[in-house]
Motif scaffolding. Structure first.
Motif, PDB file in Angstrom:
ATOM      1  N   MET A 125      -8.252  -3.611 -27.370  1.00 35.10           N
ATOM      2  CA  MET A 125      -7.874  -2.782 -26.101  1.00 35.10           C
ATOM      3  C   MET A 125      -6.603  -2.616 -25.484  1.00 35.10           C
ATOM      4  SD  MET A 125      -9.962  -3.734 -22.435  1.00 35.10           S
ATOM      5  CE  MET A 125     -11.738  -3.670 -23.277  1.00 35.10           C
ATOM      6  N   GLY A 126      -6.404  -1.263 -25.153  1.00 37.96           N
ATOM      7  CA  GLY A 126      -5.256  -1.007 -24.472  1.00 37.96           C
ATOM      8  C   GLY A 126      -4.867  -1.567 -23.090  1.00 37.96           C
ATOM      9  N   LYS A 127      -3.685  -1.126 -22.793  1.00 36.59           N
ATOM     10  CA  LYS A 127      -3.429  -1.646 -21.152  1.00 36.59           C
ATOM     11  C   LYS A 127      -4.406  -1.023 -20.316  1.00 36.59           C
ATOM     12  CE  LYS A 127      -0.518  -3.661 -18.488  1.00 36.59           C
ATOM     13  NZ  LYS A 127      -0.383  -5.283 -18.720  1.00 36.59           N
ATOM     14  N   ILE A 128      -4.673  -2.028 -19.268  1.00 34.10           N
ATOM     15  CA  ILE A 128      -5.650  -1.473 -18.266  1.00 34.10           C
ATOM     16  C   ILE A 128      -4.945  -1.226 -16.980  1.00 34.10           C
ATOM     17  CG2 ILE A 128      -7.600  -2.208 -16.846  1.00 34.10           C
ATOM     18  CD1 ILE A 128      -8.753  -3.850 -19.581  1.00 34.10           C
ATOM     19  N   GLY A 129      -5.447  -0.308 -16.266  1.00 38.28           N
ATOM     20  CA  GLY A 129      -5.104   0.129 -14.749  1.00 38.28           C
ATOM     21  C   GLY A 129      -6.192   0.032 -13.909  1.00 38.28           C
ATOM     22  N   CYS A 130      -5.931  -0.228 -12.612  1.00 39.22           N
ATOM     23  CA  CYS A 130      -6.963  -0.171 -11.639  1.00 39.22           C
ATOM     24  C   CYS A 130      -6.554   0.407 -10.213  1.00 39.22           C
ATOM     25  CB  CYS A 130      -7.656  -1.801 -11.487  1.00 39.22           C
ATOM     26  SG  CYS A 130      -9.083  -1.850 -10.402  1.00 39.22           S
ATOM     27  N   LEU A 131      -7.079   1.385  -9.853  1.00 40.72           N
ATOM     28  CA  LEU A 131      -6.616   2.123  -8.683  1.00 40.72           C
ATOM     29  C   LEU A 131      -7.679   1.921  -7.584  1.00 40.72           C
ATOM     30  CD1 LEU A 131      -5.112   4.373  -7.419  1.00 40.72           C
ATOM     31  CD2 LEU A 131      -6.763   5.922  -8.197  1.00 40.72           C
ATOM     32  N   LEU A 132      -7.128   1.138  -6.661  1.00 39.65           N
ATOM     33  CA  LEU A 132      -7.815   0.872  -5.470  1.00 39.65           C
ATOM     34  C   LEU A 132      -7.795   1.894  -4.268  1.00 39.65           C
ATOM     35  CD1 LEU A 132      -7.258  -1.897  -6.822  1.00 39.65           C
ATOM     36  CD2 LEU A 132      -8.463  -3.277  -5.107  1.00 39.65           C
ATOM     37  N   ILE A 133      -8.710   2.564  -3.706  1.00 41.43           N
ATOM     38  CA  ILE A 133      -8.729   3.587  -2.570  1.00 41.43           C
ATOM     39  C   ILE A 133      -9.117   3.089  -1.317  1.00 41.43           C
ATOM     40  CG2 ILE A 133      -8.881   5.897  -1.976  1.00 41.43           C
ATOM     41  CD1 ILE A 133      -9.146   6.366  -4.752  1.00 41.43           C
ATOM     42  N   HIS A 134      -8.264   2.998  -0.235  1.00 40.69           N
ATOM     43  CA  HIS A 134      -8.725   2.451   1.046  1.00 40.69           C
ATOM     44  C   HIS A 134      -9.626   3.593   1.576  1.00 40.69           C
ATOM     45  CE1 HIS A 134      -6.195   4.884   3.244  1.00 40.69           C
ATOM     46  NE2 HIS A 134      -5.303   4.541   2.625  1.00 40.69           N
ATOM     47  N   GLY A 135     -10.156   3.261   3.075  1.00 39.19           N
ATOM     48  CA  GLY A 135     -11.186   4.075   3.721  1.00 39.19           C
ATOM     49  C   GLY A 135     -10.442   4.841   4.810  1.00 39.19           C
ATOM     50  N   PHE A 136     -11.376   5.642   5.173  1.00 40.97           N
ATOM     51  CA  PHE A 136     -10.839   6.624   6.504  1.00 40.97           C
ATOM     52  C   PHE A 136     -10.406   5.706   7.719  1.00 40.97           C
ATOM     53  CE2 PHE A 136     -12.117   9.156  10.255  1.00 40.97           C
ATOM     54  CZ  PHE A 136     -10.932  10.143  10.054  1.00 40.97           C
ATOM     55  N   THR A 137      -8.945   6.315   8.232  1.00 39.33           N
ATOM     56  CA  THR A 137      -8.307   5.733   9.327  1.00 39.33           C
ATOM     57  C   THR A 137      -7.696   4.175   8.779  1.00 39.33           C
ATOM     58  OG1 THR A 137     -10.272   4.489  10.293  1.00 39.33           O
ATOM     59  CG2 THR A 137      -9.619   6.701  10.964  1.00 39.33           C
ATOM     60  N   GLY A 138      -8.143   3.897   7.564  1.00 43.17           N
ATOM     61  CA  GLY A 138      -7.620   2.507   7.126  1.00 43.17           C
ATOM     62  C   GLY A 138      -6.171   2.471   6.372  1.00 43.17           C
ATOM     63  N   GLY A 139      -6.049   1.530   5.290  1.00 43.42           N
ATOM     64  CA  GLY A 139      -4.820   1.564   4.546  1.00 43.42           C
ATOM     65  C   GLY A 139      -4.869   0.402   3.556  1.00 43.42           C
ATOM     66  N   ALA A 140      -3.853   0.206   3.059  1.00 43.71           N
ATOM     67  CA  ALA A 140      -4.071  -0.669   1.883  1.00 43.71           C
ATOM     68  C   ALA A 140      -4.552  -1.921   2.160  1.00 43.71           C
ATOM     69  CB  ALA A 140      -2.821  -0.697   0.885  1.00 43.71           C
ATOM     70  N   TYR A 141      -4.277  -2.454   3.353  1.00 42.68           N
ATOM     71  CA  TYR A 141      -4.796  -3.860   3.813  1.00 42.68           C
ATOM     72  C   TYR A 141      -6.187  -3.974   3.614  1.00 42.68           C
ATOM     73  CZ  TYR A 141      -6.068  -1.454   8.298  1.00 42.68           C
ATOM     74  OH  TYR A 141      -6.743  -0.554   9.049  1.00 42.68           O
ATOM     75  N   GLU A 142      -7.009  -3.056   3.646  1.00 46.55           N
ATOM     76  CA  GLU A 142      -8.472  -3.032   3.551  1.00 46.55           C
ATOM     77  C   GLU A 142      -8.968  -3.712   2.160  1.00 46.55           C
ATOM     78  OE1 GLU A 142     -10.214   0.206   6.658  1.00 46.55           O
ATOM     79  OE2 GLU A 142      -9.696   0.907   4.725  1.00 46.55           O
ATOM     80  N   VAL A 143      -8.231  -3.517   0.999  1.00 51.40           N
ATOM     81  CA  VAL A 143      -8.638  -3.751  -0.205  1.00 51.40           C
ATOM     82  C   VAL A 143      -7.563  -4.752  -0.828  1.00 51.40           C
ATOM     83  CG1 VAL A 143      -9.953  -1.713  -0.642  1.00 51.40           C
ATOM     84  CG2 VAL A 143      -7.548  -1.528  -1.366  1.00 51.40           C
ATOM     85  N   ASN A 144      -6.689  -5.096   0.139  1.00 46.13           N
ATOM     86  CA  ASN A 144      -5.403  -5.842  -0.553  1.00 46.13           C
ATOM     87  C   ASN A 144      -6.068  -7.224  -1.007  1.00 46.13           C
ATOM     88  OD1 ASN A 144      -2.968  -4.561  -0.807  1.00 46.13           O
ATOM     89  ND2 ASN A 144      -2.479  -4.709   1.298  1.00 46.13           N
ATOM     90  N   PRO A 145      -6.909  -7.683  -0.395  1.00 47.89           N
ATOM     91  CA  PRO A 145      -7.534  -9.198  -0.848  1.00 47.89           C
ATOM     92  C   PRO A 145      -8.009  -9.047  -2.293  1.00 47.89           C
ATOM     93  CG  PRO A 145      -8.218  -8.867   1.263  1.00 47.89           C
ATOM     94  CD  PRO A 145      -7.672  -7.620   0.883  1.00 47.89           C
TER      95      PRO A 145
END
Length: 237
Positions: free
Chosen positions: A1-21
């Motif tokens: 398996m090749g290199k894996i990437g994972c993109l996390l997208i937060h919500g409306f009026t939010g920010g990266a902190y919503e999915v950082n955990p």
């Protein structure tokens, strides 16, 4: 398996902190490249006066394409409005797997909001309102979210929701049963309408809207990691 990437997208009026955990969990337990960008106008300080739905979608597409410069396989995780943006990406790009958390296909859970407001009233009478986490989190958003930006959010909902049947990649759907923003029935709504048979529905008994901060979030993160690492995804909803 090749290199894996994972993109996390937060919500409306939010920010990266919503999915950082969740992002931290994945960084600690995998060797994946984990990307958590902040959508235009979002973050701890909101600047949504000139926000546009098409700009949020284009930005997410650019971040996805950036991951593919370094990765052979890309997973996308979306929270709340970010779940709808993640759906858009999974339909239009060769995303390998999709994770939808508290996805805003339906919104507002008035019953839970009234329960939360009742707690706020009790805190106010005890002069403890400043200690109420729900109040502190949403007060700033209510004061700094222009009506026009809310209509841009609705555009995302109205244009993406009819496309759910076009999702054909393995999909994990997570939802908090105490969510006061997205009603729990939204998870079943998405589950029943997505096109893939490779799908899993996870319900948190304790989570409100910020599902990555629920008391049982480690169980959720473990389920997500297992789902993303697993080669076989039976329908178990």
């Amino acid at each position: 398996m090749g290199k894996i990437g994972c993109l996390l997208i937060h919500g409306f009026t939010g920010g990266a902190y919503e999915v950082n955990p969740l992002a931290r969990y994945l960084r600690e337990t995998t060797d994946w490249i984990v990307s958590v960008p902040t959508l235009p106008g979002h973050g701890r300080n909101l600047h949504l006066e000139d926000a546009h739905a098409r700009e949020w979608l284009a930005f997410a597409e650019e971040e996805l394409e950036r991951l593919w410069r370094y990765c052979d396989i890309v997973y996308v995780v979306g929270f709340s409005m970010g779940g709808l943006i993640a759906t858009h990406l999974a339909i239009h790009y060769p995303v390998s797997k999709l994770v939808l958390l508290s996805t805003a296909a339906l919104y507002i859970n008035t019953g839970q909001i009234f329960r939360d407001l009742h707690v706020m009233v009790k805190d106010a009478t005890r002069r403890r309102l400043h200690e109420n986490e729900w109040f502190g989190h949403y007060k700033y958003k209510l004061l700094h979210t222009p009506i026009r930006a809310t209509w841009e959010f609705r555009k995302i909902v109205l244009t993406t929701r009819p496309l759910l049947s076009q999702i054909n990649v393995p999909t994990f759907i997570g939802q908090g049963l105490m969510d006061g923003i997205v009603p729990p029935k939204a998870a079943r709504y998405v589950y029943d309408r997505i096109g893939t048979y490779q799908k899993k529905l996870y319900l948190s008994q304790t989570s409100k809207h910020l599902i990555c901060y629920a008391s049982d979030c480690n169980d959720l993160f473990g389920e997500i990691a297992f789902f993303l690492n697993c080669e076989d995804h039976p329908d178990d909803g």
